[in-house]
Design a protein around this motif. Structure first.
Motif, PDB file in Angstrom:
ATOM      1  N   LYS A   1      44.993  30.025  45.283  1.00 51.20           N
ATOM      2  CA  LYS A   1      43.762  29.736  44.537  1.00 51.20           C
ATOM      3  C   LYS A   1      44.125  29.433  43.104  1.00 51.20           C
ATOM      4  O   LYS A   1      45.233  29.715  42.635  1.00 51.20           O
ATOM      5  N   LEU A   2      43.182  28.826  42.380  1.00 53.77           N
ATOM      6  CA  LEU A   2      43.392  28.431  40.994  1.00 53.77           C
ATOM      7  C   LEU A   2      42.394  29.169  40.117  1.00 53.77           C
ATOM      8  O   LEU A   2      41.223  28.820  40.055  1.00 53.77           O
ATOM      9  N   TRP A   3      42.859  30.219  39.444  1.00 52.47           N
ATOM     10  CA  TRP A   3      42.002  30.965  38.539  1.00 52.47           C
ATOM     11  C   TRP A   3      42.356  30.568  37.106  1.00 52.47           C
ATOM     12  O   TRP A   3      43.316  29.833  36.867  1.00 52.47           O
TER      13      TRP A   3
ATOM     14  N   ARG B   1      43.147  26.682  35.738  1.00 51.91           N
ATOM     15  CA  ARG B   1      43.848  26.344  36.974  1.00 51.91           C
ATOM     16  C   ARG B   1      45.250  26.942  37.037  1.00 51.91           C
ATOM     17  O   ARG B   1      46.256  26.242  37.167  1.00 51.91           O
ATOM     18  N   THR B   2      45.299  28.262  36.972  1.00 49.33           N
ATOM     19  CA  THR B   2      46.562  28.993  37.109  1.00 49.33           C
ATOM     20  C   THR B   2      46.769  29.333  38.585  1.00 49.33           C
ATOM     21  O   THR B   2      45.955  30.042  39.175  1.00 49.33           O
ATOM     22  N   PRO B   3      47.829  28.849  39.218  1.00 45.16           N
ATOM     23  CA  PRO B   3      48.016  29.125  40.649  1.00 45.16           C
ATOM     24  C   PRO B   3      48.307  30.600  40.890  1.00 45.16           C
ATOM     25  O   PRO B   3      49.035  31.247  40.143  1.00 45.16           O
TER      26      PRO B   3
ATOM     27  N   TYR C   1      37.319  29.969  38.090  1.00 48.77           N
ATOM     28  CA  TYR C   1      37.809  29.690  39.438  1.00 48.77           C
ATOM     29  C   TYR C   1      37.522  28.239  39.759  1.00 48.77           C
ATOM     30  O   TYR C   1      36.388  27.782  39.664  1.00 48.77           O
ATOM     31  N   ASN C   2      38.544  27.520  40.166  1.00 48.69           N
ATOM     32  CA  ASN C   2      38.397  26.123  40.535  1.00 48.69           C
ATOM     33  C   ASN C   2      37.918  26.026  41.979  1.00 48.69           C
ATOM     34  O   ASN C   2      38.339  26.832  42.817  1.00 48.69           O
TER      35      ASN C   2
END
Length: 369
Positions: free
Chosen positions: A194-196, A203-205, A228-229
Motif C-alpha cells: 500500500k502507499l501511505w 505515496r510511501t510504499p 492513503y493512495n
C-alpha cells in the motif's frame, strides 16, 4: 478475440493475463481464475476448485448447484446476507428493511471498444484496442439489475472494471455498498503493498504479508488524500522488481474510497475496491441508475516493475487526454523550491524574467494559501 464464452464460462484475455468466471446451474457468477495467460479452451469450476468448507462450518446452497458452500465459494461479485460471511462487495436495503441481495445471471453482451461512465473519469479505448463485456445480474425481490462491466485491453495485461445498478423494481432501494471491483483468490501467499503518506511525503510504499482477518486502506475525507493512495498490490512473497507475480489495483476516483482484503479460515483471499461504505448511502428510485467509479487491475509475472510499467502505459495511452498527450509540453517554472512560503512581488518578477530569458513559457506561483 480477447473475450470468449464457452459452456457458461467467460474467458477474458488481456495482454499476458487471463480472468475466468462461470455461471453456475443456479445462476450464480463464480470466479475461477486470475493470473498468467491461459490458452483458449474449455474450463470449468472443476479445474479451479475452491477450498473445502469442512464439516458443517459454512452454509450450503439450498438449491442444486455446483458449489459446495456459499461460505467458501469464490464469487465474482459477492453480496450481503446469503451465508457468505466474508466482506460483501454489494449491499442494498429494500422497502421491507432487509439487506439480503441475491444476484443471479440474466444475460450478457460483448462489444468492441470501451464505453464511458456518465459523470465520472474513466479510461478510454478504440474498437481496435479493447473489447468490453457486460454481465447482467438481477435480484428478483428488489428488482435491482446489477451490470458488471469489464473492458479488456488487447495489448496490455490490464482490465477496467465498473458496476452499473438500475432499479427495475416498483419501490425505492437504498444502496449501502457498491464496490467497483471484487477479486476472490484461492490462496493467501501474497504480500500487500500500500502507499501511505503525509504532507511532503506522499505515496510511501509499505509491504506486509497478508494474514488471516481483514486489512483496510481507506479515506473518509471526501478526497483520496495523500494519507492513503487509492492503490494496492498483491505480490508473491518472492516478488522483486524483476521477477515474481504482482497484481495491481487502482481506483480512478479522487473521493472517499476503501480497499479491503480478508483471508478466510481456508486461506483464501478476497480483495474489494470501491467507494467508502462508511459515509455512502444512495437512494435509488424506480427507473433510476447508479454507476460506480472505475477500477483498474493489472497482472504481471515479471515482478513489481512489470506491473508498474503496465500502469504507466495504461495511464499514458488510455487515461491522459488533451492536445498535449503525445507532445512535448510547454516548459514552466514553479517558485516553490526557490522560495517556499517566503516570496513577494519582487522575487516572483525576478524569477519570471530569468525564466523568460531561458525560453520558459509559464510561471506558476506556489504556494499562495
Amino acid at each position: 478475440m480477447p473475450i470468449t464464452v464457452l459452456n457458461n464460462v467467460f474467458h477474458l484475455r488481456s495482454g499476458g493475463s487471463s480472468l475466468l468466471m462461470q455461471v453456475t446451474p443456479a445462476g450464480r457468477l463464480v470466479h475461477l481464475y486470475y493470473g498468467h495467460l491461459l490458452p483458449v479452451g474449455e474450463y470449468s469450476i472443476a479445474d479451479f476448485p475452491p477450498a473445502s468448507a469442512g464439516p458443517a462450518t459454512s452454509p450450503t446452497p439450498p438449491d442444486d448447484d455446483c458449489i459446495d458452500s456459499v461460505g467458501t465459494a469464490l464469487f465474482e461479485y459477492p453480496t450481503f446476507g446469503l451465508g457468505d460471511f466474508r466482506p460483501a462487495a454489494f449491499r442494498a436495503v429494500g422497502k421491507d428493511g432487509t439487506a439480503v441481495t441475491d444476484l443471479r445471471y440474466q444475460s450478457h453482451r460483448i462489444s468492441r471498444g470501451k464505453p464511458g461512465i456518465p459523470g465520472l473519469p474513466a479510461a478510454y479505448a478504440s474498437e481496435e484496442e479493447a473489447e468490453t463485456l457486460e454481465i447482467d445480474l438481477k435480484d428478483e425481490v428488489t428488482g435491482l439489475l446489477v451490470t458488471l462491466v469489464y473492458t479488456v485491453f488487447e495489448k496490455l495485461p490490464a482490465i477496467a472494471r465498473s458496476v452499473r445498478v438500475k432499479n427495475d423494481g416498483d419501490a425505492p432501494v437504498r444502496l449501502a455498498r457498491a464496490d467497483s471491483l471484487a477479486l476472490d483468490l484461492p490462496e493467501s501467499r501474497y504480500d500487500l503493498i500500500k502507499l501511505w503518506g503525509c504532507w511532503a511525503m506522499e505515496r510511501t510504499p509499505e509491504r506486509t504479508p497478508l494474514c488471516h482477518g481483514g486489512t483496510r486502506i481507506s479515506s473518509t475525507r471526501g478526497a483520496s488524500s495523500h494519507f492513503y493512495n487509492p492503490f494496492a498490490a498483491l505480490v508473491s512473497h518472492d516478488a522483486t522488481e524483476t521477477s515474481g507475480e504482482a497484481m495491481g489495483f487502482a481506483f480512478v476516483y479522487s473521493g472517499s474510497f476503501q480497499i479491503e482484503t480478508e483471508v478466510d479460515f481456508a486461506g483464501q483471499t478476497r480483495l474489494l475496491m470501491g467507494l467508502n461504505p462508511e459515509n455512502f448511502s444512495w437512494l435509488l428510485a424506480p427507473g433510476e441508475r447508479f454507476d460506480t467509479p472505475e477500477a483498474l487491475m493489472v497482472y504481471s509475472d515479471t515482478g513489481i516493475g512489470g506491473m508498474s510499467r503496465t500502469f504507466h502505459k495504461l495511464i499514458s495511452r488510455h487515461i491522459i487526454r488533451g492536445p498535449w498527450k503525445d507532445k512535448d509540453r510547454p516548459i514552466l517554472v514553479n517558485n516553490w523550491e526557490a522560495t517556499y512560503f517566503h516570496f513577494d512581488t519582487e522575487k516572483l518578477l525576478e524569477i519570471g524574467k530569468t525564466a523568460a530569458d531561458l525560453g520558459i513559457e509559464m510561471l506558476v506561483m506556489d504556494d499562495g494559501w
